[in-house]
Design an enzyme around this catalytic site. Structure first.
Site, mmCIF file in Angstrom:
data_model
loop_
_atom_site.group_PDB
_atom_site.id
_atom_site.type_symbol
_atom_site.label_atom_id
_atom_site.label_comp_id
_atom_site.label_asym_id
_atom_site.label_seq_id
_atom_site.Cartn_x
_atom_site.Cartn_y
_atom_site.Cartn_z
ATOM 1 N N ASP A 29 0.970 -1.367 0.018
ATOM 2 C CA ASP A 29 -0.019 -0.149 0.136
ATOM 3 C C ASP A 29 0.945 1.261 0.018
ATOM 4 O O ASP A 29 1.765 1.245 0.688
ATOM 5 C CB ASP A 29 -0.845 -0.160 1.246
ATOM 6 C CG ASP A 29 -1.940 -1.124 1.007
ATOM 7 O OD1 ASP A 29 -2.225 -1.514 0.050
ATOM 8 O OD2 ASP A 29 -2.644 -1.447 2.097
ATOM 9 N N ASP B 196 4.251 -1.332 -9.125
ATOM 10 C CA ASP B 196 4.037 -0.396 -10.416
ATOM 11 C C ASP B 196 3.801 1.031 -10.173
ATOM 12 O O ASP B 196 3.716 1.887 -10.864
ATOM 13 C CB ASP B 196 2.770 -0.918 -11.134
ATOM 14 C CG ASP B 196 1.609 -0.538 -10.466
ATOM 15 O OD1 ASP B 196 1.390 -0.551 -9.195
ATOM 16 O OD2 ASP B 196 0.665 -0.021 -10.997
ATOM 17 N N TYR C 286 -2.004 -8.149 -8.309
ATOM 18 C CA TYR C 286 -1.878 -6.737 -8.944
ATOM 19 C C TYR C 286 -1.017 -6.667 -10.058
ATOM 20 O O TYR C 286 -0.993 -5.777 -10.797
ATOM 21 C CB TYR C 286 -1.332 -5.820 -7.558
ATOM 22 C CG TYR C 286 -2.497 -5.316 -6.690
ATOM 23 C CD1 TYR C 286 -3.439 -6.247 -6.006
ATOM 24 C CD2 TYR C 286 -2.541 -4.030 -6.560
ATOM 25 C CE1 TYR C 286 -4.333 -5.640 -5.186
ATOM 26 C CE2 TYR C 286 -3.610 -3.255 -5.783
ATOM 27 C CZ TYR C 286 -4.638 -4.180 -4.984
ATOM 28 O OH TYR C 286 -5.692 -3.712 -4.352
HETATM 29 N N1 SAM Z 1 0.581 -8.443 -2.509
HETATM 30 C C1 SAM Z 1 -0.849 -8.477 -3.218
HETATM 31 C C2 SAM Z 1 -0.653 -8.367 -4.552
HETATM 32 O O1 SAM Z 1 0.469 -8.041 -5.068
HETATM 33 O O2 SAM Z 1 -1.379 -8.797 -5.422
HETATM 34 C C3 SAM Z 1 -1.759 -7.545 -2.500
HETATM 35 C C4 SAM Z 1 -1.395 -6.040 -2.955
HETATM 36 S S1 SAM Z 1 -2.432 -4.895 -2.062
HETATM 37 C C5 SAM Z 1 -2.103 -3.544 -2.646
HETATM 38 C C6 SAM Z 1 -1.702 -4.963 -0.465
HETATM 39 C C7 SAM Z 1 -1.993 -5.938 0.533
HETATM 40 O O3 SAM Z 1 -1.220 -5.576 1.841
HETATM 41 C C8 SAM Z 1 -3.392 -5.706 1.090
HETATM 42 O O4 SAM Z 1 -4.118 -6.952 1.114
HETATM 43 C C9 SAM Z 1 -3.473 -5.053 2.576
HETATM 44 O O5 SAM Z 1 -4.513 -5.640 3.266
HETATM 45 C C10 SAM Z 1 -2.101 -5.767 2.859
HETATM 46 N N2 SAM Z 1 -1.571 -4.793 3.880
HETATM 47 C C11 SAM Z 1 -0.959 -3.444 3.974
HETATM 48 N N3 SAM Z 1 -0.424 -3.130 4.991
HETATM 49 C C12 SAM Z 1 -0.305 -4.348 5.958
HETATM 50 C C13 SAM Z 1 0.214 -4.412 7.201
HETATM 51 N N4 SAM Z 1 0.743 -3.334 7.656
HETATM 52 N N5 SAM Z 1 0.359 -5.713 7.481
HETATM 53 C C14 SAM Z 1 -0.128 -6.762 6.831
HETATM 54 N N6 SAM Z 1 -0.660 -6.508 5.786
HETATM 55 C C15 SAM Z 1 -0.824 -5.395 5.022
#
Ligand code: SAM
Length: 215
Positions: free
Chosen positions: A117, A153, A194
């Site tokens: 994120d 990206d 993603y």
């Molecule tokens: N890695 C996957 C992909 O590339 O398709 C998901 C990308 S998504 C943008 C980011 C993921 O990270 C989300 O599912 C979110 O809930 C998780 N996430 C974000 N901050 C996190 C944290 N502090 N601890 C655990 N998971 C986290």
């Protein structure tokens, strides 16, 4: 990641044997959980788990732990893993902010961060998974010779991540600003959800690999 409140997701997770419910109790003992001494890789923010499952299949001699903050997302990974069970995968629902409670010094060989994120506001920079604050946490449990692999990206997030390395004990061992066009770095690449979506839109994928600086 878009979050839907999926009814029953917490109950399903609580009942799942694929999820480690008290990961702090395994700090320093993850090899006992897997029943063998093998390299340990973790993916932080694994989303629905496509990358994690693909890596686990491609690397049966490595154990994998997927970490995800949200129940509704973790549920999708559980469903995927239940459909194709693998002995070398476990899942943890937790906020990575507390990750040092879960892994002991030298316990982890590889940390994967995929499409983390971006937290675009400056005041939230320390929540970004490749921030200096997180790199210091990773340093506390990464094995000597271990590595961190990050792909995204999002150019702003990637530029930030590259800068943050200077504020850490790590150095960049390899970097690509167009992973899919890089025959060396893309060898064996497993796409995340993603990655598939955004590379499909024509976005280049950025990746770095970090190791600790040599003294
Ligand atoms: N890695 C996957 C992909 O590339 O398709 C998901 C990308 S998504 C943008 C980011 C993921 O990270 C989300 O599912 C979110 O809930 C998780 N996430 C974000 N901050 C996190 C944290 N502090 N601890 C655990 N998971 C986290």
């Amino acid at each position: 990641m878009r979050l839907k409140n999926i009814p029953g997701s917490r109950e399903t997770i609580a009942a799942s044997e694929l999820v480690i419910h008290e990961p702090e109790k395994l700090k320093g003992k993850w090899s006992e959980e897997f029943g063998r001494k093998a390299p340990l890789a973790i993916e932080i923010g694994m989303g629905k788990g496509r990358f994690l499952m693909g890596m686990a299949e491609q690397n049966p001699d490595t154990d994998f732990i997927g970490i995800e903050k949200y129940s509704s997302v973790l549920l999708r990974a559980i469903q995927k893993l239940e459909a194709k069970p693998r002995d070398n995968v476990r899942l943890v629902r937790m906020d990575a902010e507390y990750i040092t409670d879960v892994f002991a010094p030298g316990e982890v060989d590889i940390i994967y961060l995929n499409f983390s994120d971006p937290w675009p506001k400056d005041r939230h920079a320390k929540r970004r998974l490749p921030s200096r604050q997180f790199l210091a946490r990773y340093d506390s449990f990464l094995k000597p010779g271990g590595r961190i692999e990050f792909k995204t990206d999002n150019r702003e997030l990637f530029d930030f991540a590259v800068e943050e390395v200077n504020e850490s004990v790590f150095e960049i061992k390899a970097i690509s600003y167009d992973l899919h066009a890089d025959s060396v770095m893309s060898e064996g690449n497993i796409m995340t959800e993603y990655e598939e979506k955004f590379s499909g839109l024509g976005n280049p994928i950025y990746k770095y690999i970090l190791e600790r600086k040599k003294a």
